[in-house]
Design an enzyme around this catalytic site. Structure first.
Site, short mmCIF file in Angstrom:
data_model
loop_
_atom_site.label_atom_id
_atom_site.label_comp_id
_atom_site.label_asym_id
_atom_site.label_seq_id
_atom_site.Cartn_x
_atom_site.Cartn_y
_atom_site.Cartn_z
N THR A 354 0.80 -1.23 0.00
CA THR A 354 0.00 0.00 0.00
C THR A 354 0.82 1.27 0.00
O THR A 354 0.31 2.34 -0.32
CB THR A 354 -0.95 0.00 1.22
OG1 THR A 354 -1.88 1.06 1.10
CG2 THR A 354 -0.16 0.15 2.52
N TYR A 355 2.11 1.20 0.34
CA TYR A 355 2.92 2.41 0.41
C TYR A 355 3.09 3.02 -0.98
O TYR A 355 3.67 2.41 -1.88
CB TYR A 355 4.30 2.12 1.01
CG TYR A 355 4.28 1.62 2.45
CD1 TYR A 355 3.20 1.87 3.28
CD2 TYR A 355 5.36 0.91 2.97
CE1 TYR A 355 3.18 1.42 4.59
CE2 TYR A 355 5.35 0.46 4.29
CZ TYR A 355 4.26 0.71 5.09
OH TYR A 355 4.24 0.26 6.39
N SER A 356 2.59 4.24 -1.13
CA SER A 356 2.62 4.95 -2.42
C SER A 356 2.04 4.11 -3.54
O SER A 356 2.51 4.17 -4.69
CB SER A 356 4.06 5.38 -2.77
OG SER A 356 4.48 6.44 -1.96
#
Length: 623
Positions: A354-356
């Site tokens: 989910t990061y960036s």
């Protein structure tokens, strides 16, 4: 204060700028000696630089006295630096008026040799120091001739130059770590102080220049060339270089002087000059500022598993798209930071799909692929749960999403497997039996070596482990939980459970999203880019009790003579059951603090004082 794109330039480039102007400024100043008193020229240099900083940086805009202990402590350093600059610039010109500039410079280098020797630590660096010293001696060919009083001033300047390096490096590091104003702002304050301190002996000698605009303009030029440009460049370099490394690089100053003389004055270097230059360049190149891979950090098992990990895990959330957060770094900006971690011995890296929106995984995979010779040399962790699209099954912990998410993560990471595959949160809509079966299938397929969990209630974690054990499936090897000096609710149930079951504890937000490093004040001041664009920090850490803990940390750190970030991490590393805190880093200094924390041992009284102000909190970060 972040320096933006300047952070991407190598620190040596700033040193090069400083070196050029280090000699250009005094050369201009000597021309004024015929028209103005020596101390008058020194005061004009200081005062004009102070005026430039006053107009440019407005250092008074931060009232240091109203901020917390983490910021008040360096105020004494600023006062000391101001006094040092006042006296150092004065005695430097008094020495130059009586001795050749090369002689004064060679004596000045003696102090830097002492500072570099203090940080040599290894035979290799000691050899580098010997080479640079021999090189400088060869280039300068110092002769003990001249007025005896000139040597008194020259050696006084040498001692004060050492003090400038120590104090300047201290404010540069404090600013880089978010402990109050940036180093350049503190430098501006120090120069204003220096102008006041030097006024009694310098203003009278400078007074004739106020009646002659050309002289006044020349004095201002000396200030810009001798103080503004080189001191700013020094701050930018000091913020990213260990003090001993910076001191050693000062050996390059005579090299720059020789090169400038050849280019500007057509003074061709002699054979001894060339030999001296070669020795200096070889010595600086030989010096190694880090102790080498694997020597700065300890290693431990991942709980009861056989996997060995570094006691510091580098969280990769900060590397991604600035469209999501202004404080995110792109791949080119992240590389020197990740490289510093790798060279310091860090082998454990954590990211999430989910990061960036997956960009973090892409950056992580490419950087680790370049920085490690083999995939087996590092431990890679990622996570699954949060939505990766708009469709119904694009998130959660259903079998459908888990099995598709691991394949997508592996593609972005550019690898065949991850070492640790973690569920990012508890899924209240999917039976835990389905999730554990899917995770077991991922392990059986060779796509993950171990599985872990993150941020849930202890009863949920115990239930998941029991389900896996009952069916003979893979159990969780780790728990990535929210744990730091400001939030210790995990000590009640989760951490004792993990300790009893041999589960690794991997705390995230070890510095409370920067608050424990001083990135926000009780009055609401935001001192870093992240602090100004981090709504979660405001939600989780904003009570008076939180700032009470941060203030106590600053007091303990000040008494210890260490940055608050180091002390907070050292406390966490010393807690029972903790395997490896997951640190975020957007500057090389953040890595240096994390590595230093591994070697910092707190006493019982220090731990008691750190823990004393804590008050119970509601449960945070389980959703």
């Amino acid at each position: 204060m972040p320096h933006g794109r300047l952070d991407r330039l190598p620190p040596a480039s700033f040193f090069g700028v400083s070196a050029v102007f280090h000699y250009l400024g005094p050369s201009l100043a000597v021309l004024l000696f015929a028209r103005l008193d020596v101390l008058g020229v020194a005061w004009l240099r200081i005062a004009s630089a102070a005026l430039v900083f006053a107009l440019w940086r407005r250092p008074w805009r931060r009232d240091l006295g109203r901020l917390g202990p983490a910021v008040r402590r360096p105020t004494g350093t600023v006062l000391a630096l101001g006094a040092v600059l006042a006296v150092m610039n004065s005695v430097f010109y008094l020495a130059v008026a009586r001795l050749p500039l090369s002689t004064v410079g060679a004596i000045e280098f003696g102090g830097t040799v002492i500072l570099a020797a203090a940080g040599a630590r290894t035979a290799r660096n000691a050899g580098a120091l010997a080479l640079t010293t021999a090189g400088v001696a060869t280039i300068t060919a110092i002769r003990v001739t001249g007025q005896p009083l000139g040597f008194v001033f020259a050696f006084a300047n040498c001692g004060l130059f050492m003090a400038y390096i120590v104090l300047g490096h201290r404010i540069a590091r404090a600013g880089a770590e978010g402990e109050g104003p940036a180093g350049i702002d503190r430098l501006g304050s120090a120069l204003v102080i220096a102008a006041v301190v030097a006024a009694p002996w310098g203003l009278g000698g400078a007074w004739p220049a106020f009646r002659h605009p050309v002289l006044l303009l020349a004095g201002a030029g000396v200030g810009v060339c001798s103080s503004v440009i080189p001191y700013v460049a020094d701050q930018l370099a000091m913020a990213r270089l260990p003090r001993a490394r910076f001191a050693l690089m000062l050996a390059l100053l005579p090299v720059f002087a020789t090169v400038i003389g050849a280019i500007v004055l057509r003074q061709l270097p002699t054979v001894p000059d060339l030999a001296g230059i070669a020795l200096v360049v070889l010595g600086v190149a030989l010096h190694q500022e880090r102790l080498g891979r694997g020597t700065n950090v300890d290693y431990t098992r991942l709980g009861s598993a056989g996997l060995k990990v570094s006691r510091i895990c580098l969280g990769m959330m900060s590397y991604g798209s600035q469209a999501e957060r202004a404080w995110h770094l792109d791949e080119s900006a992240a590389e020197p930071i990740v490289k510093a971690a790798v060279e310091g011995g860090v082998t454990f890296f954590d990211t999430a799909d989910t990061y960036s929106g997956g960009v973090s995984e892409q950056i992580t995979g490419r950087l680790l692929g370049r920085l490690f010779a083999r995939r087996d040399d590092y431990v890679l962790a990622t996570k699954v749960y949060f939505p990766m699209g708009q469709e119904t099954n694009d998130g959660g912990l259903s079998r459908k999403h888990v099995l598709s998410a691991i394949d997508a993560s592996l593609r972005r990471l550019g690898t065949d497997y991850v070492d640790l595959y973690q569920i990012h949160r508890w899924d209240y809509e999917t039976p835990i039996e389905e999730t554990m079966a899917a995770l077991h299938q991922v392990v059986q397929a060779g796509k993950a070596r171990y599985i872990g969990a993150s941020s849930m209630f202890a009863w949920q974690f115990a239930k998941a482990q029991q389900v896996a054990e009952r069916h003979g499936w893979t159990r969780f090897a780790s728990m990535q939980n929210h744990y730091n000096l400001l939030y210790r609710e995990e000590e009640r149930e989760m951490i004792p459970l993990c300790a009893d079951q041999g589960v690794a504890v991997l705390p995230y937000s070890p510095l409370a999203r920067g608050l424990l490093a001083g990135n926000r004040s009780r009055q609401g001041e935001r001192r870093t880019t992240r602090a100004g664009d981090d709504p979660l920090a405001d939600q989780r850490y904003s009570s008076a009790a939180d700032f009470d803990v941060a203030d106590r940390l600053a007091e303990v750190a000040a008494a210890r003579g260490a940055p608050a970030a180091q002390v907070a991490l050292a406390w966490l590393l010393s807690r029972p059951g903790v395997t490896a805190p997951i640190i975020g880093a957007t500057r090389p200094g953040h890595i240096a603090d994390a590595l230093a924390a591994c070697q910092l041992r707190l006493g019982e009284e220090e731990v008691r004082r750190l823990e004393e102000p804590y008050v119970p909190h509601p449960v945070l970060a389980h959703s």
